[in-house]
Design a protein around this motif. Structure first.
Motif, PDB file in Angstrom:
ATOM      1  N   LEU A   1       2.931   0.412  -9.700  1.00  0.00           N
ATOM      2  CA  LEU A   1       1.837   0.383 -10.662  1.00  0.00           C
ATOM      3  C   LEU A   1       2.195   1.183 -11.910  1.00  0.00           C
TER       4      LEU A   1
ATOM      5  N   THR B   1      -8.198   0.664 -14.805  1.00  0.00           N
ATOM      6  CA  THR B   1      -7.391   0.294 -13.653  1.00  0.00           C
ATOM      7  C   THR B   1      -8.315   0.225 -12.459  1.00  0.00           C
ATOM      8  N   LEU B   2      -8.598  -0.967 -11.991  1.00  0.00           N
ATOM      9  CA  LEU B   2      -9.590  -1.101 -10.932  1.00  0.00           C
ATOM     10  C   LEU B   2      -8.932  -1.566  -9.637  1.00  0.00           C
ATOM     11  N   PRO B   3      -8.924  -0.704  -8.626  1.00  0.00           N
ATOM     12  CA  PRO B   3      -8.339  -1.127  -7.359  1.00  0.00           C
ATOM     13  C   PRO B   3      -9.280  -2.090  -6.639  1.00  0.00           C
ATOM     14  N   THR B   4      -8.713  -3.021  -5.895  1.00  0.00           N
ATOM     15  CA  THR B   4      -9.563  -3.956  -5.173  1.00  0.00           C
ATOM     16  C   THR B   4      -8.924  -4.356  -3.854  1.00  0.00           C
TER      17      THR B   4
ATOM     18  N   LEU C   1       0.817  -1.216   0.000  1.00  0.00           N
ATOM     19  CA  LEU C   1       0.000   0.000   0.000  1.00  0.00           C
ATOM     20  C   LEU C   1       0.853   1.269   0.000  1.00  0.00           C
ATOM     21  N   ALA C   2       2.011   1.182   0.637  1.00  0.00           N
ATOM     22  CA  ALA C   2       2.829   2.393   0.775  1.00  0.00           C
ATOM     23  C   ALA C   2       3.503   2.783  -0.537  1.00  0.00           C
ATOM     24  N   THR C   3       3.776   1.806  -1.379  1.00  0.00           N
ATOM     25  CA  THR C   3       4.576   2.125  -2.569  1.00  0.00           C
ATOM     26  C   THR C   3       3.874   1.737  -3.857  1.00  0.00           C
ATOM     27  N   PHE C   4       2.548   1.494  -3.795  1.00  0.00           N
ATOM     28  CA  PHE C   4       1.890   0.950  -4.979  1.00  0.00           C
ATOM     29  C   PHE C   4       1.977   1.851  -6.196  1.00  0.00           C
ATOM     30  N   ASP C   5       2.009   3.176  -5.962  1.00  0.00           N
ATOM     31  CA  ASP C   5       1.941   4.045  -7.144  1.00  0.00           C
ATOM     32  C   ASP C   5       3.139   3.898  -8.066  1.00  0.00           C
TER      33      ASP C   5
ATOM     34  N   PHE D   1      -4.856  -4.644  -7.805  1.00  0.00           N
ATOM     35  CA  PHE D   1      -5.351  -3.910  -8.973  1.00  0.00           C
ATOM     36  C   PHE D   1      -5.717  -4.895 -10.079  1.00  0.00           C
TER      37      PHE D   1
ATOM     38  N   ILE E   1       1.385  10.900 -11.233  1.00  0.00           N
ATOM     39  CA  ILE E   1       0.916  11.397  -9.949  1.00  0.00           C
ATOM     40  C   ILE E   1       1.719  12.653  -9.670  1.00  0.00           C
TER      41      ILE E   1
ATOM     42  N   ILE F   1      -2.617  -3.685  -1.563  1.00  0.00           N
ATOM     43  CA  ILE F   1      -3.772  -3.337  -2.360  1.00  0.00           C
ATOM     44  C   ILE F   1      -3.677  -4.043  -3.711  1.00  0.00           C
TER      45      ILE F   1
END
Lengths: 124, 652
Positions: free
Chosen positions: B181, B197-200, B174-178, B211, B256, B209
């Motif tokens: 991704l 892009t659907l987060p789940t 979760l901390a580094t997903f961007d 995707f 981002i 997290i």
């Protein structure tokens, strides 16, 4: 202490600032701003939110995808959701409401309209 | 203008700039490989502009951008095909939109009802019907229900094109997903088109997290699996046809964001504060030296020296960093000029090819804004007076389309911008006649070509009798020169008959804090910007000769015109047989300024003279040095001019 926490997801800095100003006018809220869907995903676990206000048309992930995530997650599924749309994007608004948005507001909006909707969703 | 309106305009301008870039990209690729992301990004920009102007209650702007948005919506949804006509129409309307925003900034409004009607009828005339295959049976509803209308259209288009539709599942921290991704989506984009892009959070461990990425690609599953090392599911199988070329790696247009927008005024204030700190630093340094004289090299005194040195280093760093923040690529102003060129080429019926070089060269935002009008003027001038009509070009054996080149490059601490055209060049004989007519030149005086051309920079001098509507507008090329002089730069022109003309603008790439040499003339002290000084000399008065009423000095065998600052400003100078000469200017335009004493080098914060003293010739500004003493900064350009033009500048 802040009475309520609001997560505001919107990629346009100006729109964000305007919505924030409208919220600030209502009183002491803890409004957290996210400039993208990704940022929202990062901010969500950091605190308890009482309300999420999101734009639909955003880069990376769109508002619908964000809402789907919230509605399918036990931790977030109870949070009321307001979508901010434009009068043109009726199709996307329908989809948003179908996904579980509790209210929508159409740009351009009047300050008191938005305040009404927020009050209703937060039950204050 | 209130703060939020300022922000609105800044955002609108940024979006317009982005739109412009996207349009250029679309224009270049629409015939071969139009990227749907470009059209979508353009739509999104317009969508945002519309939303913003609605919130601001600007009705005209809101309705206008709304009309454009609707048009772009149908283009991105495939209901209107991208053709040259559509592209030209969009370019034209972006220009109009920009002018509406410009007017809004100046508190004016423009009636755009007609334009809106035009867009509406254009949209209706172009609209066709596109039928995609039904996707309801092909893909699970849980996936399709979160697609926006646009994403659905893209999905359909890809299925129709026979592409395979795949679902890739990935789980990230979760901390580094961007960042992870981002990498993954970039890779997907080299294989095909990313649709959603659907987060789940379903079936993923705590603190991570998931995707679900849906994408289309012209490849088989096993191939993709091998290349991407991720779990991939087939939603719609790929129909083998022609092998698909791989798309090149491209960065997403909006990653981002990690940037902030800052009002240039705020940066100005920081620079001012740094300026004041620099003065304080100077004071500490001086106190240090005085302490050395009084107390010798005691530990305390050495400490003061040490700290003053640290302060100096850090302040320089800080100043450099702030100056760097203010830098913008010159491409930003070039793209605005490109718009003007396109518009004028239409209006005049002269077809123009535009070439741009060195768009990445950076200069201060303030300077960029100040220089854009002068450049605009030069460009208009080139199209209007320089480039010949087609028939004339053909008869001269030139290619039919005119050529305008914009070029920028760094030269030391300066930036050089060139505007070149391949037109008829400046008629030197005509300029010469005009100068004589206006009494600026004696008929029997022989001048070199470059000296004759310089007459065009004299206020009110113009070789065109009838001022054309375009380059005219009551502004002459002299204004360009004046502007550059104000910015601490200069303009040169090079012209060849029937070959074309090049205007070369040289200006400092940064502003505000300058290094200057402080000189004394009698009782007065003045600052000479270090950037315009080539050397200093100590000379005997008897070595100065008078040739043709001009005072000159032979420096290493070359004649150097001399000018006594004391005489110019009517100041009592020292009665000695030696003086100092500060050699200023570059190349052929050099001049020795005679002063009584050189007092050392200072960093000064250049301040304007204010409205009251504006127009005072000979000075470009004021600065504060030492103990709150205000001194004037000499305008070197005007001194050089007064000598090279042989015009007597009256005492100020």
């Amino acid at each position: 202490m802040y009475s309520k926490s609001i997560l505001l997801v919107e990629d346009s800095a100006t729109t964000r600032a305007l919505i924030r100003a409208v919220i600030d006018e209502m009183g002491d809220f803890n409004t957290v701003e996210a400039s993208s869907g990704f940022e929202a995903l990062k901010l969500l676990p950091t605190q308890e939110f009482d309300l999420v206000i999101t734009d639909i048309n955003m880069p990376d992930i769109n508002g619908l995808e964000l809402m789907n995530f919230l509605k399918n997650n036990q931790r977030y599924s109870h949070i009321p959701l307001i979508i901010v749309t434009t009068e043109r994007s009726e199709e996307d608004r329908k989809r948003g409401m179908a996904l579980g948005a509790t209210a929508y507001i159409t740009k351009p909006f009047k300050a008191d309209e938005l305040q009404e909707v927020i009050k209703k969703e937060l039950q204050i | 203008m209130n703060a939020s309106k300022k922000e609105f305009i800044a955002e609108a301008e940024e979006l317009l700039f982005e739109s412009q870039q996207l349009m250029l990209e679309i224009q270049e690729t629409y015939k071969t490989a139009l990227n749907p992301d470009d059209v979508n990004a353009l739509f999104r920009s317009m969508h945002t502009i519309k939303g913003l102007s609605g919130l601001f209650g600007h009705k005209g702007l809101s309705q206008f951008s709304h009309a454009l948005e609707s048009l772009l919506d149908e283009i991105r949804l495939g209901k209107i095909e991208v053709t040259d006509e559509v592209i030209q129409f969009l370019f034209k309307n972006l220009d109009i939109l920009r002018s509406v925003v410009d007017l809004f900034r100046d508190e004016k409004e423009q009636d755009v009802t007609e334009h809106i009607k035009q867009i509406e009828s254009f949209r209706k005339s172009k609209k066709g019907q596109v039928h995609g295959p039904g996707i309801e049976d092909m893909i699970d509803e849980s996936i399709t229900k979160v697609l926006s209308e646009y994403e659905e259209v893209r999905l359909k288009a890809n299925i129709k094109g026979g592409k395979g539709i795949y679902l890739l599942k990935a789980v990230f921290d979760l901390a580094t997903f961007d960042t992870s991704l981002d990498k993954l989506t970039k890779m997907i984009k080299t294989k095909g088109e990313l649709i959603s892009t659907l987060p789940t959070s379903a079936a993923v461990p705590e603190g991570s997290i998931g995707f679900n990425l849906m994408f289309a690609a012209g490849k088989q599953l096993n191939e993709l699996k091998e290349e991407m090392k991720h779990e991939i599911e087939v939603l719609v199988p790929f129909k083998q046809g022609e092998p698909q070329p791989e798309k090149s790696q491209e960065s997403s247009l909006r990653s981002i964001t990690s940037t902030v927008r800052v009002d240039i005024d705020k940066l100005d204030r920081i620079l001012n504060t740094i300026g004041e700190l620099t003065l304080a630093k100077g004071a500490i340094k001086r106190i240090g030296s005085e302490m050395t004289t009084t107390y010798g090299h005691s530990t305390l005194v050495l400490d003061v020296h040490k700290i003053s040195q640290t302060l100096e280093r850090r302040l320089t760093e800080l100043q450099d960093q702030v100056l760097e923040i203010r830098m913008v690529p010159v491409g930003q102003i070039f793209s605005r000029l490109a718009q003007v060129i396109r518009r004028y080429s239409k209006e005049t019926g002269k077809e123009i090819d535009l070439e741009m070089y060195g768009e990445d060269t950076e200069l201060d935002k303030h300077l960029a804004e100040e220089i854009v009008d002068p450049l605009m003027h030069l460009v208009r001038n080139s199209i209007d007076h320089g480039i010949e009509p087609v028939e004339e070009r053909i008869s001269k054996g030139k290619k039919e389309r005119g050529n305008v080149v914009l070029k920028a490059f760094q030269k030391g601490s300066h930036i050089v911008i060139e505007v070149t055209d391949d037109g008829r060049g400046i008629d030197i004989e005509k300029v010469r006649k005009k100068a004589i007519e206006k009494g600026l030149l004696e008929p029997d005086v022989e001048l070199g070509e470059s000296e004759v051309i310089d007459f065009i920079f004299i206020p009110g001098f113009s070789t065109k009798e009838a001022v054309s509507e375009m380059s005219g507008r009551g502004v002459g090329i002299d204004v360009v020169k004046e502007k550059l002089s104000l910015l601490g730069g200069y303009i040169e022109v090079h012209t060849e008959k029937d070959e074309g003309t090049t205007f070369t603008l040289t200006l400092p790439s940064t502003v505000t804090i300058i290094k200057a040499l402080i000189v004394r003339v009698g009782q007065g002290r003045f600052a000479v910007p270090l950037t315009s000084i080539s050397e200093t000399l100590s000379i005997k008065h008897k070595d100065i000769q008078t040739i043709e009423w001009k005072e000159v000095y032979y420096l290493r065998g070359e004649m150097l015109p001399m000018l006594s600052v004391g005489k110019m400003l009517n100041l009592e100078t020292d009665k000695k047989d030696r003086s100092f000469a500060v050699v200023v200017g570059f190349g052929e335009k050099r001049l020795g300024l005679l002063v009584d004493e050189l007092m050392g080098q200072y960093e000064i914060v250049l301040k304007s003279l204010g409205d009251y003293l504006r127009g005072l010739s000979g000075f470009s500004g004021a600065a504060e040095i030492g103990r709150h003493e205000v001194i004037l900064v000499l305008d070197v350009e005007s001194f050089i001019e007064s000598v090279t033009k042989q015009r007597v500048v009256s005492n100020v």
